[in-house]
Scaffold this motif. Structure first.
Motif, PDB file in Angstrom:
ATOM      1  N   VAL A  41       0.857  -1.183   0.000  1.00  0.00           N
ATOM      2  CA  VAL A  41       0.000   0.000   0.000  1.00  0.00           C
ATOM      3  C   VAL A  41       0.892   1.232   0.000  1.00  0.00           C
ATOM      4  O   VAL A  41       1.948   1.247   0.635  1.00  0.00           O
ATOM      5  N   GLU A  42       0.463   2.244  -0.750  1.00  0.00           N
ATOM      6  CA  GLU A  42       1.294   3.423  -0.940  1.00  0.00           C
ATOM      7  C   GLU A  42       0.552   4.701  -0.590  1.00  0.00           C
ATOM      8  O   GLU A  42      -0.642   4.828  -0.851  1.00  0.00           O
ATOM      9  N   ASP A  43       1.274   5.635  -0.029  1.00  0.00           N
ATOM     10  CA  ASP A  43       0.810   6.999   0.159  1.00  0.00           C
ATOM     11  C   ASP A  43       1.632   7.832  -0.819  1.00  0.00           C
ATOM     12  O   ASP A  43       2.804   8.133  -0.566  1.00  0.00           O
ATOM     13  N   VAL A  44       1.027   8.181  -1.950  1.00  0.00           N
ATOM     14  CA  VAL A  44       1.732   8.936  -2.988  1.00  0.00           C
ATOM     15  C   VAL A  44       1.846  10.386  -2.521  1.00  0.00           C
ATOM     16  O   VAL A  44       0.848  11.105  -2.438  1.00  0.00           O
ATOM     17  N   VAL A  45       3.060  10.789  -2.204  1.00  0.00           N
ATOM     18  CA  VAL A  45       3.300  12.113  -1.637  1.00  0.00           C
ATOM     19  C   VAL A  45       2.899  13.199  -2.630  1.00  0.00           C
ATOM     20  O   VAL A  45       2.367  14.240  -2.238  1.00  0.00           O
ATOM     21  N   ASN A  46       3.098  12.968  -3.922  1.00  0.00           N
ATOM     22  CA  ASN A  46       2.723  13.939  -4.953  1.00  0.00           C
ATOM     23  C   ASN A  46       1.228  14.274  -4.902  1.00  0.00           C
ATOM     24  O   ASN A  46       0.825  15.348  -5.329  1.00  0.00           O
ATOM     25  N   GLU A  47       0.413  13.348  -4.425  1.00  0.00           N
ATOM     26  CA  GLU A  47      -1.037  13.542  -4.415  1.00  0.00           C
ATOM     27  C   GLU A  47      -1.574  14.085  -3.096  1.00  0.00           C
ATOM     28  O   GLU A  47      -2.766  14.327  -2.966  1.00  0.00           O
ATOM     29  N   ARG A  48      -0.712  14.289  -2.124  1.00  0.00           N
ATOM     30  CA  ARG A  48      -1.161  14.774  -0.815  1.00  0.00           C
ATOM     31  C   ARG A  48      -1.388  16.279  -0.841  1.00  0.00           C
ATOM     32  O   ARG A  48      -0.443  17.058  -0.959  1.00  0.00           O
ATOM     33  N   GLU A  49      -2.650  16.662  -0.730  1.00  0.00           N
ATOM     34  CA  GLU A  49      -3.002  18.079  -0.742  1.00  0.00           C
ATOM     35  C   GLU A  49      -2.484  18.810   0.487  1.00  0.00           C
ATOM     36  O   GLU A  49      -2.198  20.007   0.424  1.00  0.00           O
ATOM     37  N   ASP A  50      -2.348  18.097   1.611  1.00  0.00           N
ATOM     38  CA  ASP A  50      -1.864  18.748   2.824  1.00  0.00           C
ATOM     39  C   ASP A  50      -0.385  19.131   2.723  1.00  0.00           C
ATOM     40  O   ASP A  50       0.075  20.019   3.436  1.00  0.00           O
ATOM     41  N   LEU A  51       0.353  18.504   1.826  1.00  0.00           N
ATOM     42  CA  LEU A  51       1.775  18.816   1.659  1.00  0.00           C
ATOM     43  C   LEU A  51       2.032  19.634   0.399  1.00  0.00           C
ATOM     44  O   LEU A  51       2.850  20.548   0.403  1.00  0.00           O
ATOM     45  N   ASP A  52       1.403  19.285  -0.711  1.00  0.00           N
ATOM     46  CA  ASP A  52       1.506  19.993  -1.988  1.00  0.00           C
ATOM     47  C   ASP A  52       2.967  20.239  -2.387  1.00  0.00           C
ATOM     48  O   ASP A  52       3.376  21.370  -2.643  1.00  0.00           O
ATOM     49  N   VAL A  53       3.771  19.150  -2.392  1.00  0.00           N
ATOM     50  CA  VAL A  53       5.187  19.248  -2.743  1.00  0.00           C
ATOM     51  C   VAL A  53       5.503  18.431  -3.981  1.00  0.00           C
ATOM     52  O   VAL A  53       4.791  17.486  -4.319  1.00  0.00           O
ATOM     53  N   ARG A  54       6.587  18.801  -4.637  1.00  0.00           N
ATOM     54  CA  ARG A  54       7.073  18.073  -5.795  1.00  0.00           C
ATOM     55  C   ARG A  54       8.586  17.944  -5.688  1.00  0.00           C
ATOM     56  O   ARG A  54       9.226  18.625  -4.895  1.00  0.00           O
ATOM     57  N   ALA A  55       9.152  17.087  -6.552  1.00  0.00           N
ATOM     58  CA  ALA A  55      10.599  16.859  -6.606  1.00  0.00           C
ATOM     59  C   ALA A  55      11.093  17.228  -8.003  1.00  0.00           C
ATOM     60  O   ALA A  55      11.345  16.355  -8.825  1.00  0.00           O
ATOM     61  N   PRO A  56      11.234  18.523  -8.294  1.00  0.00           N
ATOM     62  CA  PRO A  56      11.618  18.928  -9.652  1.00  0.00           C
ATOM     63  C   PRO A  56      13.061  18.576  -9.987  1.00  0.00           C
ATOM     64  O   PRO A  56      13.907  18.454  -9.115  1.00  0.00           O
ATOM     65  N   MET A  57      13.310  18.417 -11.268  1.00  0.00           N
ATOM     66  CA  MET A  57      14.636  18.064 -11.777  1.00  0.00           C
ATOM     67  C   MET A  57      15.423  19.349 -12.090  1.00  0.00           C
ATOM     68  O   MET A  57      15.688  19.673 -13.234  1.00  0.00           O
ATOM     69  N   SER A  58      15.770  20.087 -11.041  1.00  0.00           N
ATOM     70  CA  SER A  58      16.557  21.306 -11.195  1.00  0.00           C
ATOM     71  C   SER A  58      17.704  21.273 -10.202  1.00  0.00           C
ATOM     72  O   SER A  58      17.677  20.521  -9.232  1.00  0.00           O
ATOM     73  N   ASP A  59      18.708  22.108 -10.451  1.00  0.00           N
ATOM     74  CA  ASP A  59      19.877  22.127  -9.572  1.00  0.00           C
ATOM     75  C   ASP A  59      19.582  22.761  -8.221  1.00  0.00           C
ATOM     76  O   ASP A  59      20.194  22.410  -7.222  1.00  0.00           O
ATOM     77  N   ALA A  60      18.661  23.713  -8.197  1.00  0.00           N
ATOM     78  CA  ALA A  60      18.327  24.394  -6.947  1.00  0.00           C
ATOM     79  C   ALA A  60      16.877  24.851  -7.002  1.00  0.00           C
ATOM     80  O   ALA A  60      16.311  24.987  -8.091  1.00  0.00           O
ATOM     81  N   PRO A  61      16.259  25.082  -5.858  1.00  0.00           N
ATOM     82  CA  PRO A  61      14.867  25.542  -5.850  1.00  0.00           C
ATOM     83  C   PRO A  61      14.700  26.816  -6.666  1.00  0.00           C
ATOM     84  O   PRO A  61      15.518  27.730  -6.597  1.00  0.00           O
ATOM     85  N   GLY A  62      13.659  26.865  -7.470  1.00  0.00           N
ATOM     86  CA  GLY A  62      13.370  28.056  -8.256  1.00  0.00           C
ATOM     87  C   GLY A  62      14.103  28.146  -9.575  1.00  0.00           C
ATOM     88  O   GLY A  62      13.784  28.983 -10.403  1.00  0.00           O
ATOM     89  N   GLU A  63      15.091  27.282  -9.790  1.00  0.00           N
ATOM     90  CA  GLU A  63      15.813  27.308 -11.062  1.00  0.00           C
ATOM     91  C   GLU A  63      15.013  26.575 -12.125  1.00  0.00           C
ATOM     92  O   GLU A  63      14.168  25.739 -11.819  1.00  0.00           O
ATOM     93  N   PRO A  64      15.296  26.864 -13.387  1.00  0.00           N
ATOM     94  CA  PRO A  64      14.594  26.159 -14.465  1.00  0.00           C
ATOM     95  C   PRO A  64      14.838  24.653 -14.376  1.00  0.00           C
ATOM     96  O   PRO A  64      15.919  24.206 -13.994  1.00  0.00           O
ATOM     97  N   VAL A  65      13.831  23.896 -14.733  1.00  0.00           N
ATOM     98  CA  VAL A  65      13.940  22.442 -14.712  1.00  0.00           C
ATOM     99  C   VAL A  65      14.792  22.006 -15.890  1.00  0.00           C
ATOM    100  O   VAL A  65      14.460  22.264 -17.042  1.00  0.00           O
ATOM    101  N   GLU A  66      15.922  21.375 -15.580  1.00  0.00           N
ATOM    102  CA  GLU A  66      16.876  20.949 -16.602  1.00  0.00           C
ATOM    103  C   GLU A  66      16.617  19.517 -17.057  1.00  0.00           C
ATOM    104  O   GLU A  66      16.873  19.158 -18.181  1.00  0.00           O
TER     105      GLU A  66
END
Length: 177
Positions: A41-66
């Motif tokens: 059983v899984e709790d998909v963190v991407n789908e949790r509205e209480d957290l609303d977080v993602r793991a973007p493919m960028s070098d630092a927060p706010g930078e363009p996704v590379e």
């Protein structure tokens, strides 16, 4: 609007992540547990509205996704080998796949005390709607609802983001990708 996990106020510091060990669960163990009647059983963190977080493919927060989920897959394969779930093996029938085409199951263990985290837990990393998808999971006797502790969920997302966004050295031509 989703927040980069590295900018989330409750996410762990990068230094805490170095105390975690990520170990892939073998395909044999997955099959054995399923044959024994267990369900993951899984709790998909991407789908949790209480957290609303993602793991973007960028070098630092706010930078363009590379990078993208293909880059994440390449890095995971270089580090851990091919995905361990039998249903995500190359060459299998993929007609039932909707939002996920690869998936890894990992055991996370602590090397040192890291706040209120458990000594170990399970997590998955996959592609999720063209992003890096992350879930906290556990084996159970039957399928059902599961919501992970907030600290564990944020740590899991941060760990996945760190593993998939950091370049790895390629065997071919000794370049970083």
């Amino acid at each position: 609007m989703p927040v980069d996990v590295r900018s989330h106020p409750d996410a762990p510091d990068l230094e805490k992540l170095q105390n975690l060990v990520l170990e892939p669960i073998t395909q044999e163990e997955i099959r054995r547990r399923r044959d024994d009647g267990e369900v993951l059983v899984e709790d998909v963190v991407n789908e949790r509205e209480d957290l609303d977080v993602r793991a973007p493919m960028s070098d630092a927060p706010g930078e363009p996704v590379e990078g993208d989920v293909g880059t994440a897959l390449y890095r995971l394969v270089q580090l851990f080998g091919t995905p361990t779930f039998p249903e995500y093996m190359a060459g299998e029938d993929i007609s039932d796949r909707y939002e996920t085409t690869y998936k890894y199951l990992f055991r996370v263990t602590l090397e040192d005390d890291v706040g209120d985290l458990p000594d170990e837990w399970l997590m998955t990393i996959c592609d999720w709607e063209l992003e890096v998808g992350v879930a906290v999971c556990e084996w159970r006797e039957e399928d059902g609802e599961f919501t992970a502790d907030t600290d564990v969920a944020l740590t899991t997302m941060a760990l996945a983001q760190n593993v998939t966004s950091e370049p790895v050295e390629c065997d071919f031509k000794d370049i970083w990708y």
